[in-house]
Design a protein around this motif. Structure first.
Motif, PDB file in Angstrom:
ATOM      1  N   VAL A 195      -3.585  -5.428  20.358  1.00 19.34           N
ATOM      2  CA  VAL A 195      -3.457  -3.910  19.430  1.00 19.34           C
ATOM      3  C   VAL A 195      -2.216  -3.799  19.227  1.00 19.34           C
ATOM      4  O   VAL A 195      -1.623  -3.856  17.818  1.00 19.34           O
ATOM      5  N   ALA A 196      -2.115  -3.294  19.837  1.00 22.60           N
ATOM      6  CA  ALA A 196      -0.359  -2.682  19.647  1.00 22.60           C
ATOM      7  C   ALA A 196       0.674  -3.546  19.654  1.00 22.60           C
ATOM      8  O   ALA A 196       1.745  -3.361  18.502  1.00 22.60           O
ATOM      9  N   GLY A 197       0.480  -5.108  20.029  1.00 20.54           N
ATOM     10  CA  GLY A 197       1.506  -5.954  19.816  1.00 20.54           C
ATOM     11  C   GLY A 197       1.114  -5.924  17.876  1.00 20.54           C
ATOM     12  O   GLY A 197       2.828  -6.402  18.297  1.00 20.54           O
ATOM     13  N   VAL A 198       0.495  -6.461  17.684  1.00 21.97           N
ATOM     14  CA  VAL A 198      -0.141  -7.299  16.443  1.00 21.97           C
ATOM     15  C   VAL A 198       0.752  -6.233  15.397  1.00 21.97           C
ATOM     16  O   VAL A 198       1.213  -6.295  14.649  1.00 21.97           O
ATOM     17  N   ALA A 199       0.225  -4.705  16.133  1.00 25.76           N
ATOM     18  CA  ALA A 199       0.282  -3.137  14.573  1.00 25.76           C
ATOM     19  C   ALA A 199       1.855  -3.519  14.821  1.00 25.76           C
ATOM     20  O   ALA A 199       2.946  -3.194  14.250  1.00 25.76           O
ATOM     21  N   ALA A 200       2.801  -3.089  15.987  1.00 23.76           N
ATOM     22  CA  ALA A 200       4.417  -3.442  16.186  1.00 23.76           C
ATOM     23  C   ALA A 200       4.934  -4.571  14.994  1.00 23.76           C
ATOM     24  O   ALA A 200       6.403  -4.272  14.639  1.00 23.76           O
ATOM     25  N   GLN A 201       4.632  -5.473  15.415  1.00 24.00           N
ATOM     26  CA  GLN A 201       4.943  -6.425  14.338  1.00 24.00           C
ATOM     27  C   GLN A 201       4.314  -6.686  13.265  1.00 24.00           C
ATOM     28  O   GLN A 201       5.625  -7.225  12.207  1.00 24.00           O
ATOM     29  N   GLU A 202       3.707  -6.309  12.245  1.00 22.41           N
ATOM     30  CA  GLU A 202       3.121  -5.982  11.364  1.00 22.41           C
ATOM     31  C   GLU A 202       3.958  -4.691  10.272  1.00 22.41           C
ATOM     32  O   GLU A 202       3.442  -5.067   9.264  1.00 22.41           O
ATOM     33  N   HIS A 203       3.964  -3.402  10.803  1.00 22.08           N
ATOM     34  CA  HIS A 203       3.985  -2.516  11.241  1.00 22.08           C
ATOM     35  C   HIS A 203       5.201  -1.652  11.707  1.00 22.08           C
ATOM     36  O   HIS A 203       4.596  -0.955  12.223  1.00 22.08           O
ATOM     37  N   PRO A 204       6.590  -2.470  11.503  1.00 16.04           N
ATOM     38  CA  PRO A 204       7.668  -1.651  12.471  1.00 16.04           C
ATOM     39  C   PRO A 204       8.121  -0.686  11.818  1.00 16.04           C
ATOM     40  O   PRO A 204       8.840   0.495  12.435  1.00 16.04           O
ATOM     41  N   THR A 205       7.657  -0.036  10.413  1.00 14.63           N
ATOM     42  CA  THR A 205       7.866   1.614  10.180  1.00 14.63           C
ATOM     43  C   THR A 205       6.663   2.592  10.746  1.00 14.63           C
ATOM     44  O   THR A 205       6.932   3.815  10.336  1.00 14.63           O
ATOM     45  N   VAL A 206       5.942   2.028  11.732  1.00 12.91           N
ATOM     46  CA  VAL A 206       4.046   2.552  11.746  1.00 12.91           C
ATOM     47  C   VAL A 206       5.235   3.422  12.937  1.00 12.91           C
ATOM     48  O   VAL A 206       4.788   2.198  14.181  1.00 12.91           O
ATOM     49  N   ASP A 207       4.842   4.433  13.605  1.00  8.95           N
ATOM     50  CA  ASP A 207       4.450   4.615  15.411  1.00  8.95           C
ATOM     51  C   ASP A 207       3.053   4.760  15.893  1.00  8.95           C
ATOM     52  O   ASP A 207       2.163   5.269  16.005  1.00  8.95           O
ATOM     53  N   PHE A 208       2.884   3.648  16.508  1.00  8.46           N
ATOM     54  CA  PHE A 208       1.474   2.990  17.273  1.00  8.46           C
ATOM     55  C   PHE A 208       1.641   3.394  18.443  1.00  8.46           C
ATOM     56  O   PHE A 208       2.468   3.223  19.162  1.00  8.46           O
ATOM     57  N   GLU A 209       0.981   4.314  18.847  1.00  8.55           N
ATOM     58  CA  GLU A 209       0.996   4.836  20.783  1.00  8.55           C
ATOM     59  C   GLU A 209      -0.962   4.649  21.248  1.00  8.55           C
ATOM     60  O   GLU A 209      -1.268   4.597  20.424  1.00  8.55           O
ATOM     61  N   LEU A 210      -0.391   3.855  22.310  1.00  8.28           N
ATOM     62  CA  LEU A 210      -1.451   3.584  22.784  1.00  8.28           C
ATOM     63  C   LEU A 210      -2.205   4.586  24.272  1.00  8.28           C
ATOM     64  O   LEU A 210      -1.258   5.643  24.427  1.00  8.28           O
ATOM     65  N   LEU A 211      -3.281   4.944  23.784  1.00  2.00           N
ATOM     66  CA  LEU A 211      -3.890   6.415  24.326  1.00  2.00           C
ATOM     67  C   LEU A 211      -4.983   6.153  25.031  1.00  2.00           C
ATOM     68  O   LEU A 211      -5.901   5.457  24.480  1.00  2.00           O
TER      69      LEU A 211
END
Length: 195
Positions: free
Chosen positions: A24-40
């Motif tokens: 999920v984090a990998g796809v998120a970083a690729q699709e939404h580079p301007t959003v800060d995704f963090e794994l908790l």
């Protein structure tokens, strides 16, 4: 910048959730580079079984681990919950983490990536009800991963290899789009609640 937490909802040894959350984090970083995704990962959070004297609704947290968890959840605008289905419901560790705090969840958005024999759908049904009480808006799109089709598992007790079908990437992208949009759209509601 919009901040989204990807929460690993299982703490069981041998769980599949961490691998799924990393996808999920990998796809998120690729699709939404301007959003800060963090794994908790709830393993790393290390909350005990709920031990607060006051209900979370009152916001009077007596323990440092609760105050720390409240600060953590308070930093985010939205969430993606990665959860298995245990006995037709949510893992105890995830329910416990949700119960510790209240206002910090309010007026935010959430999506679900679930897995299990039936795709984890019954766990998500329960999560939608729990999160409604916490004033979290849940998006419609759900990634439901099948242990039969999205994992290669040589033996039932082994985590196996995560091998999501190609359609799962498309569904995940739609889910992420919805969570980002709703997280941003709810910002004025959050700011109004703080005023």
């Amino acid at each position: 910048m919009t901040k989204i937490a990807i929460i690993v909802g299982s703490t069981r040894p041998g769980r599949r959730g961490r691998t799924v959350a990393e996808w999920v984090a990998g796809v998120a970083a690729q699709e939404h580079p301007t959003v800060d995704f963090e794994l908790l990962d709830l393993v790393d959070v290390g909350l005990p079984l709920l031990d607060e004297e006051q209900p979370a609704l009152f916001g009077q947290y007596g323990n440092e681990h609760t105050a720390r968890w409240a600060r953590t959840i308070g930093r985010f605008d939205g969430f993606v919950f990665v959860t298995p289905e245990y006995n037709h419901s949510v893992p105890a560790a995830l329910k416990n983490a949700l119960d510790f705090v209240y206002a910090e969840w309010n007026n935010k958005a959430a999506g679900f990536v679930s897995y299990g024999l039936h795709g984890g759908t019954r766990a998500v049904e329960h999560l939608r009800l729990i999160l409604a009480e916490l004033k979290v808006a849940t998006v419609r799109t759900q990634v439901a991963l099948s242990l039969f089709h999205d994992f290669t598992i040589p033996a039932p007790a082994e985590p196996g290899t995560f091998t999501p079908g190609p359609h799962q990437d498309k569904t995940l992208i739609t889910l992420l789009d919805e969570v980002v949009i709703w997280s941003s759209a709810l910002r004025p509601v959050r700011e109004g609640a703080l005023a």
